[in-house]
Design a protein around this motif. Structure first.
Motif, short mmCIF file in Angstrom:
data_model
loop_
_atom_site.label_atom_id
_atom_site.label_comp_id
_atom_site.label_asym_id
_atom_site.label_seq_id
_atom_site.Cartn_x
_atom_site.Cartn_y
_atom_site.Cartn_z
N ARG A 1 79.55 54.35 30.01
CA ARG A 1 80.11 55.14 28.89
C ARG A 1 79.01 55.74 28.05
O ARG A 1 79.08 56.92 27.66
N ARG B 1 76.98 58.64 29.73
CA ARG B 1 77.75 59.88 29.73
C ARG B 1 77.76 60.50 28.33
O ARG B 1 77.54 61.71 28.18
N GLU C 1 79.48 52.21 37.31
CA GLU C 1 80.94 52.16 37.38
C GLU C 1 81.41 51.35 38.58
O GLU C 1 82.49 50.74 38.54
#
Length: 230
Positions: A160, A163, A177
């Protein structure tokens, strides 16, 4: 006298796993790097080092898991063998996803080849290799799985943050991920392996918890070493 929860025998795989995961949960602030990345404050050198260290960790762990799978099969522990074989397959997937992460971190093939890994980051896979040679397979299942719970949470937070703060693409975040996502097949394999160890009396929780604590300590060393670059 009524035994304490720690002293009571744990008769099912789920009870044993839940108890071990709770007992081996990382201490607050055990990972100084992930909060820095989550705030966008970590230097990209630390991110590159994280990817480069994983280039050594993943192949080493894969070989350790394959060895544990073979030992399990030889010991008449098919569920443990299946568990470790699944872990080895997962490491192959993870290794394939390291390329985009390295590219996003600005690391080329020449830099990757020249990188000198750090002792603080490589202590974890070294101990996994020790487990592969010395641990009771069902005990290694418990020690590793309890540790994976924290690792998965860290990976989700990193994906997270990379990004949101660093502009990494979905492909570049794929390594993290992969470990952060649900794995119901592996969960079932884990419980089957633990139950096998319980049923065959091939699992000593006290020893496995001691090994899991060492794994957790070595993981803290991994993150602390990288945070020194941030």
């Amino acid at each position: 006298m009524t035994p304490t929860p720690r002293e009571r025998p744990l008769s099912t795989a789920r009870e044993l796993l839940d108890s071990a995961t709770a007992e081996l949960a990382p201490k607050p602030h055990a990972n100084p790097l992930v909060p820095l990345v989550a705030d966008g404050a970590a230097d990209r050198r630390a991110l590159a080092a994280l990817a480069l260290e994983q280039c050594r960790v993943i192949p080493a762990d894969r070989r350790s898991f394959l060895h544990l799978a073979a030992r399990s099969a030889d010991a008449g522990l098919p569920a443990c063998a299946a568990f470790f074989a699944a872990l080895a397959e997962g490491e192959e997937v993870a290794l394939d996803r390291l390329g985009p992460l390295l590219t996003a971190c600005g690391v080329d093939a020449e830099q990757a080849a020249a990188y000198v890994p750090t002792a603080g980051c490589q202590a974890y896979p070294a101990y996994v290799a020790w487990l592969a040679l010395n641990a009771e397979p069902a005990g290694a299942v418990l020690a590793l799985t309890a540790n994976f719970a924290a690792w998965g949470g860290y990976c989700g937070a990193l994906a997270r943050a990379l990004r949101g703060h660093y502009g990494f693409s979905d492909e570049a975040c794929g390594f993290f991920e992969f470990f952060a996502g649900p794995a119901p097949d592996l969960d079932r394999a884990t419980l089957a392996a633990l139950q096998e160890g319980i049923d065959l009396e091939r699992l000593t929780p006290t020893t496995a918890l001691r090994q899991g604590r060492l794994l957790q300590d070595y993981e803290e060393m991994f993150w602390g070493t990288l945070a020194g670059l941030a």
